[in-house]
Write a protein that holds these residues in place. Structure first.
Motif, PDB file in Angstrom:
ATOM      1  N   PRO A 152      -6.612  16.028  32.508  1.00 57.42           N
ATOM      2  CA  PRO A 152      -4.954  16.507  31.688  1.00 57.42           C
ATOM      3  C   PRO A 152      -4.604  17.520  32.912  1.00 57.42           C
ATOM      4  O   PRO A 152      -3.590  17.695  33.171  1.00 57.42           O
ATOM      5  CB  PRO A 152      -5.553  16.915  31.168  1.00 57.42           C
ATOM      6  CG  PRO A 152      -6.340  16.238  30.122  1.00 57.42           C
ATOM      7  CD  PRO A 152      -7.499  16.024  30.981  1.00 57.42           C
ATOM      8  N   SER A 153      -4.957  18.091  33.680  1.00 56.68           N
ATOM      9  CA  SER A 153      -4.783  19.067  34.046  1.00 56.68           C
ATOM     10  C   SER A 153      -4.748  19.308  35.766  1.00 56.68           C
ATOM     11  O   SER A 153      -3.542  19.957  35.849  1.00 56.68           O
ATOM     12  CB  SER A 153      -6.267  20.400  34.657  1.00 56.68           C
ATOM     13  OG  SER A 153      -7.066  19.514  35.486  1.00 56.68           O
ATOM     14  N   THR A 154      -4.332  17.687  35.649  1.00 56.84           N
ATOM     15  CA  THR A 154      -4.012  17.620  36.686  1.00 56.84           C
ATOM     16  C   THR A 154      -3.655  15.867  36.883  1.00 56.84           C
ATOM     17  O   THR A 154      -2.545  15.653  37.844  1.00 56.84           O
ATOM     18  CB  THR A 154      -5.305  16.672  38.417  1.00 56.84           C
ATOM     19  OG1 THR A 154      -6.145  15.714  37.375  1.00 56.84           O
ATOM     20  CG2 THR A 154      -6.725  17.633  38.677  1.00 56.84           C
ATOM     21  N   HIS A 155      -2.832  15.583  35.385  1.00 53.56           N
ATOM     22  CA  HIS A 155      -2.088  14.972  35.141  1.00 53.56           C
ATOM     23  C   HIS A 155      -0.188  15.069  35.418  1.00 53.56           C
ATOM     24  O   HIS A 155      -0.346  15.912  34.676  1.00 53.56           O
ATOM     25  CB  HIS A 155      -2.360  14.250  33.793  1.00 53.56           C
ATOM     26  CG  HIS A 155      -1.490  13.610  32.955  1.00 53.56           C
ATOM     27  ND1 HIS A 155      -0.477  13.554  32.497  1.00 53.56           N
ATOM     28  CD2 HIS A 155      -1.504  11.484  33.200  1.00 53.56           C
ATOM     29  CE1 HIS A 155       0.213  12.180  32.089  1.00 53.56           C
ATOM     30  NE2 HIS A 155      -0.443  11.197  32.621  1.00 53.56           N
ATOM     31  N   THR A 156       0.066  14.150  36.416  1.00 54.99           N
ATOM     32  CA  THR A 156       1.898  14.402  35.974  1.00 54.99           C
ATOM     33  C   THR A 156       2.686  13.649  34.281  1.00 54.99           C
ATOM     34  O   THR A 156       1.840  11.860  34.455  1.00 54.99           O
ATOM     35  CB  THR A 156       2.581  13.569  37.686  1.00 54.99           C
ATOM     36  OG1 THR A 156       1.783  15.223  37.884  1.00 54.99           O
ATOM     37  CG2 THR A 156       3.872  14.350  37.208  1.00 54.99           C
ATOM     38  N   PRO A 157       2.814  14.841  33.763  1.00 56.05           N
ATOM     39  CA  PRO A 157       3.426  13.477  32.857  1.00 56.05           C
ATOM     40  C   PRO A 157       4.667  12.412  33.058  1.00 56.05           C
ATOM     41  O   PRO A 157       5.388  12.660  33.890  1.00 56.05           O
ATOM     42  CB  PRO A 157       4.276  14.456  31.662  1.00 56.05           C
ATOM     43  CG  PRO A 157       3.223  15.481  32.428  1.00 56.05           C
ATOM     44  CD  PRO A 157       3.375  15.563  33.530  1.00 56.05           C
ATOM     45  N   MET A 168       2.084  22.581  28.007  1.00 58.46           N
ATOM     46  CA  MET A 168       1.234  22.788  28.601  1.00 58.46           C
ATOM     47  C   MET A 168      -0.362  21.520  28.190  1.00 58.46           C
ATOM     48  O   MET A 168       0.581  20.608  27.459  1.00 58.46           O
ATOM     49  CB  MET A 168       0.377  24.092  27.991  1.00 58.46           C
ATOM     50  CG  MET A 168      -0.204  23.317  26.710  1.00 58.46           C
ATOM     51  SD  MET A 168      -1.437  24.894  25.500  1.00 58.46           S
ATOM     52  CE  MET A 168      -0.281  26.478  26.391  1.00 58.46           C
ATOM     53  N   PRO A 169      -0.958  22.306  29.377  1.00 64.67           N
ATOM     54  CA  PRO A 169      -2.328  20.203  29.462  1.00 64.67           C
ATOM     55  C   PRO A 169      -3.017  21.124  28.500  1.00 64.67           C
ATOM     56  O   PRO A 169      -3.464  22.300  28.146  1.00 64.67           O
ATOM     57  CB  PRO A 169      -2.580  20.758  30.242  1.00 64.67           C
ATOM     58  CG  PRO A 169      -2.170  21.765  31.684  1.00 64.67           C
ATOM     59  CD  PRO A 169      -1.175  22.185  30.681  1.00 64.67           C
ATOM     60  N   LEU A 170      -4.309  20.234  27.759  1.00 65.19           N
ATOM     61  CA  LEU A 170      -4.899  20.810  26.908  1.00 65.19           C
ATOM     62  C   LEU A 170      -5.937  21.683  27.141  1.00 65.19           C
ATOM     63  O   LEU A 170      -6.479  23.144  26.558  1.00 65.19           O
ATOM     64  CB  LEU A 170      -5.482  19.878  25.992  1.00 65.19           C
ATOM     65  CG  LEU A 170      -6.353  19.189  26.656  1.00 65.19           C
ATOM     66  CD1 LEU A 170      -7.273  18.090  24.787  1.00 65.19           C
ATOM     67  CD2 LEU A 170      -6.211  17.813  27.342  1.00 65.19           C
ATOM     68  N   ASN A 171      -5.998  22.218  28.796  1.00 72.84           N
ATOM     69  CA  ASN A 171      -6.688  22.519  28.968  1.00 72.84           C
ATOM     70  C   ASN A 171      -6.698  24.418  29.158  1.00 72.84           C
ATOM     71  O   ASN A 171      -7.422  25.055  28.779  1.00 72.84           O
ATOM     72  CB  ASN A 171      -6.783  22.475  30.462  1.00 72.84           C
ATOM     73  CG  ASN A 171      -7.308  21.582  30.968  1.00 72.84           C
ATOM     74  OD1 ASN A 171      -6.745  19.650  30.853  1.00 72.84           O
ATOM     75  ND2 ASN A 171      -8.119  22.047  31.779  1.00 72.84           N
ATOM     76  N   VAL A 326       1.358  19.738  23.596  1.00 73.16           N
ATOM     77  CA  VAL A 326      -0.308  19.690  24.171  1.00 73.16           C
ATOM     78  C   VAL A 326       0.210  18.421  24.655  1.00 73.16           C
ATOM     79  O   VAL A 326       0.186  17.374  24.170  1.00 73.16           O
ATOM     80  CB  VAL A 326      -1.263  20.030  23.529  1.00 73.16           C
ATOM     81  CG1 VAL A 326      -1.981  20.218  24.524  1.00 73.16           C
ATOM     82  CG2 VAL A 326      -0.594  21.475  22.615  1.00 73.16           C
ATOM     83  N   ASP A 327       0.180  18.606  25.964  1.00 72.86           N
ATOM     84  CA  ASP A 327       0.064  17.041  27.210  1.00 72.86           C
ATOM     85  C   ASP A 327      -1.272  16.257  26.873  1.00 72.86           C
ATOM     86  O   ASP A 327      -2.327  17.134  27.267  1.00 72.86           O
ATOM     87  CB  ASP A 327       0.111  16.996  28.607  1.00 72.86           C
ATOM     88  CG  ASP A 327       0.371  15.569  29.162  1.00 72.86           C
ATOM     89  OD1 ASP A 327       0.928  14.997  28.151  1.00 72.86           O
ATOM     90  OD2 ASP A 327       0.505  15.836  29.993  1.00 72.86           O
ATOM     91  N   CYS A 328      -1.161  15.152  26.132  1.00 66.64           N
ATOM     92  CA  CYS A 328      -2.637  14.761  26.149  1.00 66.64           C
ATOM     93  C   CYS A 328      -2.538  13.372  26.201  1.00 66.64           C
ATOM     94  O   CYS A 328      -2.975  12.551  25.585  1.00 66.64           O
ATOM     95  CB  CYS A 328      -3.725  14.770  24.755  1.00 66.64           C
ATOM     96  SG  CYS A 328      -3.413  16.742  24.197  1.00 66.64           S
ATOM     97  N   SER A 329      -1.469  12.987  27.263  1.00 61.67           N
ATOM     98  CA  SER A 329      -1.214  11.252  27.579  1.00 61.67           C
ATOM     99  C   SER A 329      -1.582  10.929  29.142  1.00 61.67           C
ATOM    100  O   SER A 329      -1.743  10.116  29.185  1.00 61.67           O
ATOM    101  CB  SER A 329       0.530  11.346  27.580  1.00 61.67           C
ATOM    102  OG  SER A 329       0.407  12.027  29.124  1.00 61.67           O
ATOM    103  N   ALA A 330      -2.285  11.990  29.297  1.00 60.03           N
ATOM    104  CA  ALA A 330      -3.173  10.889  30.863  1.00 60.03           C
ATOM    105  C   ALA A 330      -4.437   9.561  30.450  1.00 60.03           C
ATOM    106  O   ALA A 330      -5.189  10.340  28.997  1.00 60.03           O
ATOM    107  CB  ALA A 330      -3.408  12.253  31.484  1.00 60.03           C
TER     108      ALA A 330
END
Length: 464
Positions: A152-157, A168-171, A326-330
C-alpha cells in the motif's frame, strides 16, 4: 564509468522472500557461488515497506527459508488467532531475513550481497548511492522479482482523489492524531481486512466504518492450514473434504456450495456470492469481528473520491473532509502471467503449490540442484496460476494436484518434502502410525477421492 566485472554461478535478482528461499537451498545443498542484488537497503523485499501492524496470514511455520525456523513451533495465546500457529509480525519477518543474510548466507563465503542496487535483468546493475556499475557473468540468472509484489505505501491508486480529502495508505492509520467522523476502507482484499480488524481491535465503533468492497472474496479457514500434528484432523481432514466436494460436485455453483458447507471456504456474507479468490486466510474469530461491520458498499470500484462524495461504478455515496479514507486497493501480486520456470540460463520462480510462493521457490531451487535436464525440471515445476476470480480456484487446483502426484512418484523429491520445514504436510502424513485408525481413515478418504476429483475438475473447467 567502466563496469566492475564479476563472475558467479547464480545471479539472484531480488532478496525478498522468494529470492532468499531460493538462495538458502543453493547454500545448503550445493557448493555454488551466488550474487544477490536488491534495490532495498536490507533483505526482505516488500517487507521493508510493510504497514506497522501487518502480520503473516498463514502460520509462520510455512514462511521464511528452509534452514532456519521463523516460529519455533509457537502458538498464539491471546487475540483473534488464539490457539493457532503464531503469525509473525512484519518487524519479526524483516529481522528474520536480515539474520539469515548475515548469519547464514554471508558467513558461508559463497554469497555476495549488493543492496541498494538496481538491476537491468541482463547482468548489469548499478548502486543507487554511488553510481558504481557492475557487470556479471553468471552461469544462470534467477529473477526473484517476477511476481512483482506491491504494498500500500508505494501503490498509486487507480482512481482520482480530490484535494482536501483525508486520504492515506493503511500504513498511516497508527499516525492519526485527531478523532475522525468516520472511516472508509477502500478494498476488499487482505489489506482491507487488516485495516478493518486493526480499527476494531482499537475499539473503533463498527458503525463508523464503511467498507467499499468491489468484489467479495472466498477465504480459507486458518485452522485448516496448521502443520502441527495436533491439527491433523483439521488440516488433512479439510483436504479430504475438499477432494470429496470436488468429486461430488454437479456444477461450478454446486462445487462452491459444497466447499463452503464442508468448511473449506468461508465468506463474509452468506447472502452475497463471492466473485474473487486470492487465498486470504482468516480465523473464525477474525471473521466474526469483520462481520460486525454492517455498512459494506458493494457498488463496484471507486472512480473518484471527492471532498463530499465518493463516485463508484454503480453509484455514489456521501463523504466529508473529516472522514478518513484508507487505501487498501493495492493488489499484493501485480503480475498474474505465467511462463516456464526453467528457460535456458534463466530461472523464474513462481508458485508450484497453491498460496505458497516461498515453499515453491525452495523446491524449485532443489529441483535445479538435483535434476539434470530442463525438460525434467519443468515437468516437476508446473506453474500453479495465482488466483484472482472465484473460478480460478478450479483452474489452480488442476496443476496443484498434478504437481503433488508427480512429486509423490519421485523418491528424491518425496524425501525432500518430508524433511523440509516449509512443507509441513508431507511430514505430517508420513508420520502417521499404521495403527492410528482415525488418521489412516482420513488418508484413505483423500486417496479414494483424489482421482475422481481430478476428473471432475477437468469437467468443471469446461463450464467456466
Amino acid at each position: 564509468m567502466t563496469p566492475t566485472q564479476l563472475k558467479t554461478d547464480y545471479l539472484i535478482v531480488g532478496s525478498g522472500a522468494v529470492g532468499m528461499a531460493f538462495a538458502d537451498v543453493l547454500v545448503s545443498e550445493s557448493d555454488a557461488d551466488i550474487i544477490i542484488v536488491d534495490q532495498f537497503a536490507k533483505p526482505g523485499g516488500h517487507w521493508n515497506n510493510a504497514y506497522p501492524f501487518v502480520t503473516l496470514h498463514q502460520p509462520s511455520a510455512f514462511y521464511g527459508v528452509s534452514s532456519r525456523e521463523l516460529s519455533n513451533g509457537k502458538f498464539d495465546q491471546v487475540g483473534l488467532n488464539k490457539g493457532l500457529g503464531s503469525l509473525a509480525t512484519g518487524a519479526e519477518v524483516a529481522a528474520y531475513f536480515d539474520a539469515v543474510m548475515h548469519e547464514t548466507f554471508l558467513p558461508s563465503g559463497r554469497v555476495r550481497y549488493f543492496p541498494m542496487c538496481r538491476s537491468d535483468g541482463a547482468g548489469m546493475f548499478e548502486n543507487t548511492l554511488t553510481g558504481e556499475v557492475f557487470e556479471v557473468e553468471a552461469g544462470k540468472t534467477v529473477d526473484a522479482t517476477y511476481l512483482k509484489t506491491t504494498v500500500p505505501s508505494t501503490h498509486t491508486p487507480q482512481f482520482e482523489v480530490e484535494n482536501g480529502v483525508w486520504f492515506m495508505p493503511l500504513n498511516d492509520l497508527p499516525k492519526i492524531d485527531r478523532k475522525p467522523e468516520g472511516y472508509v476502507i477502500v478494498g476488499g482484499g487482505k489489506t482491507g481486512m487488516d485495516a478493518v480488524l486493526w480499527l476494531l481491535g482499537n475499539s473503533v465503533d463498527p458503525d463508523t466504518i464503511r467498507w467499499i468492497m468491489p468484489r467479495d472474496g472466498w477465504m480459507l479457514d486458518r485452522k485448516n492450514t496448521q502443520s502441527d500434528i495436533s491439527f491433523f484432523n483439521s488440516t488433512l481432514g479439510a483436504q479430504a473434504l475438499q477432494f470429496e466436494a470436488i468429486a461430488a460436485a454437479e456444477s461450478v455453483d454446486d462445487l462452491f456450495d459444497r466447499l463452503e458447507d464442508s468448511g473449506v471456504l468461508l465468506r463474509l456474507d452468506r447472502d452475497v456470492k463471492p466473485k474473487m479468490f486470492h487465498g486470504a486466510t482468516v480465523s473464525q474469530a477474525e471473521l466474526a469481528e469483520m462481520r460486525r461491520v454492517k455498512n459494506v458498499l458493494r457498488l463496484g470500484r471507486v472512480q473518484k473520491i471527492g471532498v463530499d462524495e465518493i463516485l463508484l461504478d454503480q453509484g455514489s455515496v456521501p463523504t466529508g473532509p473529516n472522514i478518513v479514507h484508507v487505501d487498501c486497493s493495492a493488489s499484493a501480486i501485480s503480475n498474474l502471467k505465467t511462463k516456464p520456470i526453467f528457460e535456458g540460463d534463466l530461472i523464474t520462480p513462481q508458485t508450484v503449490r497453491s498460496y505458497q510462493p516461498v515453499f515453491s521457490a525452495a523446491l524449485i531451487a532443489h529441483i535445479e540442484v538435483v535434476k539434470d535436464t530442463e525438460v525434467e525440471k519443468n515437468a516437476l515445476s508446473t506453474v500453479v496460476p495465482l488466483p484472482n476470480h472465484d473460478t480460478d480456484w478450479i483452474r489452480m487446483m488442476i496443476p496443484f494436484m498434478m504437481n503433488q502426484y508427480n512429486w509423490s512418484r519421485d523418491s528424491d523429491i518425496r524425501d525432500w518434502l518430508t524433511h523440509n520445514r516449509l512443507d509441513g504436510f508431507s511430514g505430517m502424513v508420513r508420520g502417521v502410525s499404521p495403527d492410528d485408525a482415525e488418521k489412516q481413515a482420513i488418508l484413505g478418504r483423500m486417496k479414494a477421492a483424489s482421482m475422481p476429483a481430478m476428473a471432475k475438475l477437468t469437467q468443471l473447467v469446461g463450464q467456466i
